[in-house]
Design an enzyme around this catalytic site. Sequence first.
Site, PDB file in Angstrom:
ATOM      1  NE  ARG A 118      -4.027  -2.017   1.983  1.00 35.12           N
ATOM      2  CZ  ARG A 118      -3.913  -3.127   2.711  1.00 35.12           C
ATOM      3  NH1 ARG A 118      -2.943  -3.225   3.590  1.00 35.12           N
ATOM      4  NH2 ARG A 118      -4.764  -4.103   2.563  1.00 35.12           N
ATOM      5  CE  LYS A 140      -1.912  13.952 -13.155  1.00 38.64           C
ATOM      6  NZ  LYS A 140      -2.369  14.574 -14.415  1.00 38.64           N
ATOM      7  CD  GLU A 182       4.662  18.253 -21.101  1.00 42.57           C
ATOM      8  OE1 GLU A 182       4.319  19.192 -20.363  1.00 42.57           O
ATOM      9  OE2 GLU A 182       3.868  17.378 -21.476  1.00 42.57           O
ATOM     10  CE  LYS A 224       3.956  17.682 -12.974  1.00 40.93           C
ATOM     11  NZ  LYS A 224       4.033  16.525 -13.831  1.00 40.93           N
ATOM     12  CD  GLU A 234      -5.356  16.539 -13.608  1.00 36.37           C
ATOM     13  OE1 GLU A 234      -4.140  16.292 -13.610  1.00 36.37           O
ATOM     14  OE2 GLU A 234      -6.147  16.068 -14.419  1.00 36.37           O
ATOM     15  NE  ARG A 238      -0.535  16.824 -11.394  1.00 32.79           N
ATOM     16  CZ  ARG A 238       0.244  15.990 -10.751  1.00 32.79           C
ATOM     17  NH1 ARG A 238       0.097  15.810  -9.458  1.00 32.79           N
ATOM     18  NH2 ARG A 238       1.185  15.333 -11.390  1.00 32.79           N
ATOM     19  CG  ASN A 242      -4.768  18.183 -19.954  1.00 37.96           C
ATOM     20  OD1 ASN A 242      -3.948  17.353 -20.312  1.00 37.96           O
ATOM     21  ND2 ASN A 242      -6.054  18.103 -20.256  1.00 37.96           N
ATOM     22  CG  HIS A 245      -1.216  17.565 -22.447  1.00 37.57           C
ATOM     23  ND1 HIS A 245      -0.447  18.706 -22.517  1.00 37.57           N
ATOM     24  CD2 HIS A 245      -0.382  16.598 -21.992  1.00 37.57           C
ATOM     25  CE1 HIS A 245       0.772  18.436 -22.111  1.00 37.57           C
ATOM     26  NE2 HIS A 245       0.847  17.160 -21.782  1.00 37.57           N
ATOM     27  CG  HIS A 249      -3.563  13.176 -24.304  1.00 37.72           C
ATOM     28  ND1 HIS A 249      -4.109  13.534 -23.094  1.00 37.72           N
ATOM     29  CD2 HIS A 249      -2.233  13.030 -24.072  1.00 37.72           C
ATOM     30  CE1 HIS A 249      -3.155  13.577 -22.183  1.00 37.72           C
ATOM     31  NE2 HIS A 249      -2.004  13.287 -22.751  1.00 37.72           N
ATOM     32  CG  HIS A 261       3.702  13.542 -24.518  1.00 35.02           C
ATOM     33  ND1 HIS A 261       2.327  13.381 -24.531  1.00 35.02           N
ATOM     34  CD2 HIS A 261       3.959  14.489 -23.582  1.00 35.02           C
ATOM     35  CE1 HIS A 261       1.787  14.192 -23.630  1.00 35.02           C
ATOM     36  NE2 HIS A 261       2.750  14.880 -23.052  1.00 35.02           N
TER      37      HIS A 261
HETATM   38  N1  GLY Z   1       1.623  15.655 -16.805  1.00 37.33           N
HETATM   39  C1  GLY Z   1       0.697  16.486 -16.191  1.00 37.33           C
HETATM   40  C2  GLY Z   1       0.627  16.321 -14.719  1.00 37.33           C
HETATM   41  O1  GLY Z   1       1.525  15.806 -14.115  1.00 37.33           O
HETATM   42  O2  GLY Z   1      -0.349  16.717 -14.141  1.00 37.33           O
END
Ligand code: GLY
Length: 364
Positions: A118, A140, A182, A224, A234, A238, A242, A245, A249, A261
């Site tokens: 966990r 993430k 990015e 970031k 998010e 956050r 995006n 994106h 995407h 990407h």
């Molecule tokens: N790649 C976008 C984020 O980490 O939220």
Amino acid sequence: MTAATRITVGEDYDVLVGRDLLAQVGGLVPPRAERALVVHPQTLGTYADLAQSALQDAGLEVHRAQVPDAESAKTIATAVDLWDRLGAAAFTRTDVLVAVGGGTVTDLVGFVAATWLRGVAVVQIPTTVLAMVDAAVGGKTGINTQAGKNLVGSFHPPHAVVCDLSTLETLPPDDVRAGLAEVVKGGFIADPRILELIESDPRACQDVRGPVLRELIERKIRVKARIVSEDLTEAWLRETLNYGHTLGHAIEQAEGYRLRHGEAISVGMVFAAELARAGGLIDAELVARHRTVLDSIGLPTADLWGSGVESRFAGLLEAMRRDKKSRGALLRFVVLDGLASVTRLEGPSEDLLRTAYRQVSTRP
Ligand code: GLY
């Protein structure tokens, strides 16, 4: 030698940026860790060796696992293999995983760390520009399934992130460029100094040994860090990461993930800018700046991979509707309403989207 830069993410962990940092990894694991599993692709064995020596010098029992450095390997099967190794080596809650690689490796190893017992500590050692400025920072983690990319995962902030710029020296120039997309995103959404640095010398910003790329990487990590420390899961802020994106995407998906990407989100950012202009939020000058900056570092600014503008648009629209960032049937886009000023466009009409798409579907 220039000292490492330490960027703290909230009050949680540090991101170190500098050269020849792998020898310091032993001092960056949790103090009670007795075992480490170093996970890396075969091609990055030399960096894994350096990390292993540093961990052994710090008294840890070190295990190694190789994983393919490909999106196709970010699967439950690879995760099972790593869980089995952790079980065989009797890893406990106080032990640590160490990921050496690009974004697919840091996502995968972060996910395995998030789920073993966990949640155990992970030290991320990103070796691409993209992973340094994005994937490895912010917690993430995830794997891909039949249903799509990164649909299974969790938020699991790392114990530390080590961006050793020396590892970029073996990165293909196209990957350096793609990672810069990015960084450019960070410039448009939050830190215009990034754009000025690129505009004043687009070549210098691709020199992996030079100071400009280092400054750009540090600036984007700071952007970031600020965002994820306010909004890890998010809720809204956050989501600004995006930017570019949603269409990006969709293009990646339409092209079967053969594009980098950064190439797809480069076009996605120009589209987002055109959408904001079509919606009366920004002027033509700011849209043009997107094209100039991205073009100056050799990134694409138009979706020229498909054929037939209308059918391509219909396919991309469908993919955008399925995007995991959508809320129900409502399409939403992160857009600018000024430089470094971000807002959200919810439920734009199909006409508005088509108008913006047409602007990015022909050769500039
Ligand atoms: N790649 C976008 C984020 O980490 O939220």
